[in-house]
Design an enzyme around this catalytic site. Structure first.
Site, PDB file in Angstrom:
ATOM      1  CD  GLU A   1      -1.081  25.158   8.683  1.00  0.00           C
ATOM      2  OE1 GLU A   1      -2.203  24.840   8.572  1.00  0.00           O
ATOM      3  OE2 GLU A   1      -0.044  24.157   8.062  1.00  0.00           O
TER       4      GLU A   1
ATOM      5  CG  HIS B   1      24.583   5.510  33.097  1.00  0.00           C
ATOM      6  ND1 HIS B   1      23.968   7.127  32.911  1.00  0.00           N
ATOM      7  CD2 HIS B   1      25.721   5.847  33.492  1.00  0.00           C
ATOM      8  CE1 HIS B   1      24.984   7.963  33.103  1.00  0.00           C
ATOM      9  NE2 HIS B   1      26.081   7.202  33.317  1.00  0.00           N
TER      10      HIS B   1
ATOM     11  N   GLY C   1       0.753  -1.202   0.204  1.00  0.00           N
ATOM     12  CA  GLY C   1      -0.014  -0.018   0.183  1.00  0.00           C
ATOM     13  C   GLY C   1       0.860   1.336  -0.028  1.00  0.00           C
TER      14      GLY C   1
ATOM     15  CE1 TYR D   1       2.934  14.310  13.377  1.00  0.00           C
ATOM     16  CE2 TYR D   1       1.074  13.419  12.327  1.00  0.00           C
ATOM     17  CZ  TYR D   1       1.649  13.796  13.489  1.00  0.00           C
ATOM     18  OH  TYR D   1       1.008  13.952  14.786  1.00  0.00           O
TER      19      TYR D   1
ATOM     20  CB  THR E   1      -9.681   0.508   0.524  1.00  0.00           C
ATOM     21  OG1 THR E   1     -10.572   1.049   1.166  1.00  0.00           O
ATOM     22  CG2 THR E   1     -10.368  -0.726  -0.110  1.00  0.00           C
ATOM     23  N   GLY E   2      -7.259   1.905   2.366  1.00  0.00           N
ATOM     24  CA  GLY E   2      -6.416   3.137   2.696  1.00  0.00           C
ATOM     25  C   GLY E   2      -6.598   4.223   2.245  1.00  0.00           C
TER      26      GLY E   2
ATOM     27  CB  SER F   1       3.410  23.327   8.588  1.00  0.00           C
ATOM     28  OG  SER F   1       2.262  23.844   9.193  1.00  0.00           O
TER      29      SER F   1
ATOM     30  CG  ASP G   1      -4.755   5.764   6.255  1.00  0.00           C
ATOM     31  OD1 ASP G   1      -4.579   5.496   7.511  1.00  0.00           O
ATOM     32  OD2 ASP G   1      -4.024   6.216   5.467  1.00  0.00           O
TER      33      ASP G   1
END
Length: 611
Positions: A320, A577, A152, A300, A260-261, A298, A441
């Site tokens: 934006e 550490h 996909g 990701y 299906t995205g 603006s 999605d």
């Protein structure tokens, strides 16, 4: 000296067994043949065929080793094909026995034997792939219908190739930072790069991952059908490709999952030509490097491409619509991101404006014209001329053509498929449609690849009759800029709104990367971690990180949210550490939670006192 050949032969035998154990997904030290005897059951034909597969696997490894190569990967795929065939024979034998028993008892009483498959998944992105793997693990006969590329958007046009570009451009940016390198005693000459080589790295990675995904499905016995699927009824799917009479068909399944995205969203007034005006799908090809790129949005996607383009020498302007850049970020994190990702670089921005009309240009000859309109007044305020324009305005679901009306469902006004918390598709009456699910999605709950995979696993759990609801507040997200930004849960602003509604006090604790030894060793002390929690209970509401490897660090917090751990619980975790993980260690240790309220009055009197 005399023992060396024997040790080498022993090492080779152990290597073969190690590859076998990796391929089988087991950790036992038993031999391959003993594993087959355990797994093959009573079916002698299956056992005989699997024994031949072991011999073929071992021979392939030895043959490829003789050629100076490691043949375990190719040999394991060949073996898996033989094994899958054997397992199918065993299932057919078993199903025939069940069918004869059922017929003797008065016929088939229903179940998956009435269908071609137990589960059919429409779409094979990360969500569909994750659902298929889990379905096979649960013993479900599974198929996938995929009209484009296995993997996909994420694998082919999103997460994976973009990380390749970010990795290459990040190295270039690092080697061009003379002051940073000189501070560690490193001197380098001029740094150059090959644009096509960078692009090839991204393309090759995508192709490799796509092949791996397909091979994993084939090896597990998942059938892959090519075409665009649409519903005939709750259990029947027809599929095919436009203009192709050689592809297509119809199949049945007890349960169907829509996966299906999505596709890039292009606002009205913007015409994509794929050269000078393009979406992230086109940008990943890196066919040329414009001198000046305008990025609409603006979020990701826009931030990551600004990171790539500026490292490769471009100037960037963000456009934006709202009054600030990075509007989805926690405000404090956004300010730090602006200071580290925007201000020091060749980036400027225009906020509160819409790109209402974008006219394509010709690379190196004619500029792209962008008409800017005030977001509030809707008046035209400016016209920009740039070399290229990247449209990074988000994504919309790819749900057209599913024929949802055949199952009594429909998409909402934005194109998303409504679902319940169990990923069940909701019909027009608001009730779950039997045996139909939707993940990723396409349902709009959380448009991230790993969220889609988690939803796919959740859907399979519910199909198996084990009620499961995914906590979307536990799903982490990351922006892979340099430095990275990651988070899980709410922003501080969202948490305070929630606190005002539910009447509780919010606690906020912060720590800096400048106090971390590992970050200082790499001269990467710029960054911060921030936790937002309930003061009364210690419930974690959100964690935000900006800094070195923030995308890797966030998972301690996201897993804590997923397992309902409080911020007090995390104080007792031990971290190696010196590591970057100590940033979160310090963060959680600094959190203060209100002590439990003492009971008063009658409640206190009724409390028994230990002798």
């Amino acid at each position: 000296r005399h023992c060396a050949p024997q040790r080498e032969k022993k090492r080779e035998r152990e290597e073969e067994r190690g590859h076998w154990r990796m391929m089988k997904g087991v950790t036992t030290t038993r031999s391959p043949c003993s594993l087959l005897r355990r797994d093959s059951g009573v079916n002698t034909g299956v056992r005989r065929r699997e024994t031949r597969a072991v011999v073929a696997f071992s021979s392939a490894v030895r043959r490829e080793r003789g050629n100076g190569r490691n043949g375990a990967t190719a040999a394991s795929l060949a073996f898996n094909k033989l094994r899958v065939s054997a397992e199918r024979d065993q299932r057919l034998t078993s199903s025939k026995k069940k069918a004869s028993v059922c017929q003797a008892q008065g016929g088939n009483k229903g179940g998956s034997s009435a269908y071609d498959y137990d589960v059919c998944i429409i779409g094979c992105g990360v969500g569909g792939h994750g659902a298929a793997l889990h379905a096979v693990q649960q013993g479900l006969k599974t198929c996938i219908i995929e009209g484009h590329d296995i993997g996909g958007t994420c694998v082919n046009r999103g997460c994976v190739p973009s990380k390749a570009l970010l990795a290459a451009s990040g190295r270039i940016r690092e080697m061009q930072n003379d002051m940073h390198l000189k501070a560690m005693g490193i001197q380098v000459g001029s740094v150059s790069f090959d644009r096509q080589g960078v692009a090839d790295h991204a393309n090759q990675l995508a192709a490799s991952i796509q092949g791996n995904l397909k091979n994993s499905l084939v090896a597990l016995g998942v059938d892959i059908h090519t075409g665009m699927g649409k519903f005939v009824d709750n259990h029947t799917i027809s599929y095919g490709l436009p203009g192709r009479v050689d592809v297509g068909g119809q199949l049945t399944a007890r349960d169907i999952i829509i996966a299906t995205g999505s596709v890039p969203f292009v606002p009205p007034g913007i015409k994509i030509d794929g050269k000078t005006v393009f979406t992230s799908d086109h940008a990943l090809k890196l066919e040329w490097i414009p001198e000046w790129v305008a990025i609409i949005g603006s979020g990701y996607i826009g931030l990551e491409f600004s990171d790539v383009y500026t490292a490769l020498g471009s100037e960037v302007t963000f456009i934006e619509a709202v009054d600030k850049i990075m509007p989805g970020f926690d405000s404090e994190i956004a300010r730090i991101a602006q200071r580290t990702l925007i201000t020091p670089r060749n980036i400027d921005f225009k906020t509160g404006v819409l790109a209402t009309n974008v006219k394509a240009g010709i690379p190196g000859i004619k500029p792209v014209e962008i008409e800017l309109t005030d977001f509030k007044t809707k008046e035209k305020v400016d016209v920009m001329e740039v070399d290229a324009c990247l449209v990074a305005t988000g994504r919309v679901p790819f749900t057209q053509g599913l024929s949802l009306d055949k199952v009594g469902a429909e998409t909402d006004r934005r194109g998303f498929v409504p679902v319940s918390d169990k990923m069940e598709v909701l019909g027009k009456d608001g009730k779950p449609v039997p045996h139909v699910y939707c993940i990723g999605d396409a349902n709009g709950k959380y448009m991230l690849a790993h969220a889609a995979s988690a939803q796919g696993i959740s859907a399979i759990e519910n199909i198996k009759g084990r009620p499961h609801v995914l906590n979307h507040n536990s799903v982490p997200a990351a922006c892979f800029t340099h430095p990275e930004v990651s988070f899980v849960g709410l922003t501080e602003e969202q948490a305070r709104e929630k606190a005002e509604e539910e009447k509780f006090e919010v606690g906020v604790v912060k720590t800096s990367f400048k106090a971390n030894s590992k970050a200082l060793a790499e001269l990467e002390g710029e960054g911060m971690a921030k936790a937002i929690y309930r003061k009364d209970t210690g419930e974690i509401l959100g964690v935000w990180i900006i800094g070195l490897h923030a995308a890797d660090l966030i998972h301690e917090a996201s897993n804590a949210v997923a397992t309902n751990q409080t911020i007090q619980d995390l104080k007792f975790n031990v971290h190696a550490h010196p590591t970057l993980s100590e940033v979160l260690d310090e963060l959680f240790k600094h959190a203060e939670v209100d002590p439990p309220k003492k009971k008063t009055g009658a409640a206190a009197k009724s409390t028994p006192v230990a002798a």
